[in-house]
Scaffold this active site. Sequence first.
Site, PDB file in Angstrom:
ATOM      1  N   SER A  64       3.514  33.327  26.455  1.00 45.49           N
ATOM      2  CA  SER A  64       5.690  33.321  25.540  1.00 45.49           C
ATOM      3  C   SER A  64       5.923  34.613  26.700  1.00 45.49           C
ATOM      4  O   SER A  64       5.738  35.528  26.626  1.00 45.49           O
ATOM      5  CB  SER A  64       5.406  32.924  24.697  1.00 45.49           C
TER       6      SER A  64
HETATM    7  N1  SAH Z   1       1.544  32.514  21.126  1.00 43.78           N
HETATM    8  C1  SAH Z   1       0.982  32.020  22.589  1.00 43.78           C
HETATM    9  C2  SAH Z   1       1.262  30.718  22.862  1.00 43.78           C
HETATM   10  C3  SAH Z   1       0.728  30.163  23.806  1.00 43.78           C
HETATM   11  S1  SAH Z   1       1.610  28.921  24.496  1.00 43.78           S
HETATM   12  C4  SAH Z   1       1.394  33.278  23.777  1.00 43.78           C
HETATM   13  O1  SAH Z   1       1.956  34.206  23.362  1.00 43.78           O
HETATM   14  O2  SAH Z   1       0.008  33.378  24.082  1.00 43.78           O
HETATM   15  C5  SAH Z   1       0.915  27.553  23.380  1.00 43.78           C
HETATM   16  C6  SAH Z   1      -0.954  27.193  22.819  1.00 43.78           C
HETATM   17  O3  SAH Z   1      -0.420  25.915  22.015  1.00 43.78           O
HETATM   18  C7  SAH Z   1      -1.617  27.336  23.653  1.00 43.78           C
HETATM   19  O4  SAH Z   1      -2.238  28.278  23.646  1.00 43.78           O
HETATM   20  C8  SAH Z   1      -2.483  26.019  23.619  1.00 43.78           C
HETATM   21  O5  SAH Z   1      -3.189  25.347  23.378  1.00 43.78           O
HETATM   22  C9  SAH Z   1      -2.148  25.713  21.652  1.00 43.78           C
HETATM   23  N2  SAH Z   1      -1.674  24.623  21.492  1.00 43.78           N
HETATM   24  C10 SAH Z   1      -1.598  22.709  21.620  1.00 43.78           C
HETATM   25  N3  SAH Z   1      -1.212  22.249  21.274  1.00 43.78           N
HETATM   26  C11 SAH Z   1      -2.022  22.725  20.201  1.00 43.78           C
HETATM   27  C12 SAH Z   1      -2.105  21.987  18.997  1.00 43.78           C
HETATM   28  N4  SAH Z   1      -1.657  20.542  18.444  1.00 43.78           N
HETATM   29  N5  SAH Z   1      -3.250  23.195  17.560  1.00 43.78           N
HETATM   30  C13 SAH Z   1      -3.246  24.255  17.929  1.00 43.78           C
HETATM   31  N6  SAH Z   1      -2.533  25.122  19.089  1.00 43.78           N
HETATM   32  C14 SAH Z   1      -2.485  24.088  19.969  1.00 43.78           C
END
Ligand code: SAH
Length: 213
Positions: A64
């Site tokens: 993000s």
């Molecule tokens: N906090 C992270 C954001 C990653 S983007 C960072 O700053 O790196 C969002 C993340 O949510 C992705 O890694 C994706 O795989 C995860 N995600 C999507 N759907 C999900 C679900 N149902 N349960 C858990 N994680 C999920």
Amino acid sequence: MKDTLKHKGKRNQLADLVASKGIKNADVLEAIRTIPRHLFMDSGFEHHAYQDKAFPIAADQTISQPYTVAYQTELLQIKPGDKVLEIGTGSGYQTAVLLFLKAKVYTVERQLSLFKKTKLFFEKMGYRPKRFVFGDGYKGMPEEAPFDGILVTAGAPRVPKALLSQLKIGGRLVIPVGEDSQTMLLITRSSEKEFERRECGTFRFVPLLEDKN
Ligand code: SAH
């Protein structure tokens, strides 16, 4: 990869930029000044790490934007020792911010490749969430509930009921809701059955994936 004075300098500039965009919480800004974001990214993107932008990580996901991380964290209003559930561990950067604020962090990721990669990275770096689980964030983590804060870092089509039910009274859920772009919602549990809801701007996240099983 290493962390150098040059990286540190760029982080200071990034924290100043994030502050100029309206983030006031001094601890959140200190987290941005301190955490080596470039180490959470693939080496090809390393030199972009201190731009205020989201970037690709493994499994078609993104790390993000720092402003968004700071904004969501500020809305959570974490105190040391708070129990915080993060949905969507991804690169682990947001997790590291929560740990910097001395929260007890429980985090869930549903992409196996990313889960494995980030798990090794946490071990290497000495980041210690209380639990890091491979699973479906729509379900939250009922066995560890209730939480002082729940943070969803992917765009949800709706607010999962399970997450509301896992909040303490007075606890907060920060969740971006919507399809193409998302409205950031801050939902506070004011009593067993009552929830206050505040809309806090428009953002763009990768989708919170529904479980297909
Ligand atoms: N906090 C992270 C954001 C990653 S983007 C960072 O700053 O790196 C969002 C993340 O949510 C992705 O890694 C994706 O795989 C995860 N995600 C999507 N759907 C999900 C679900 N149902 N349960 C858990 N994680 C999920």
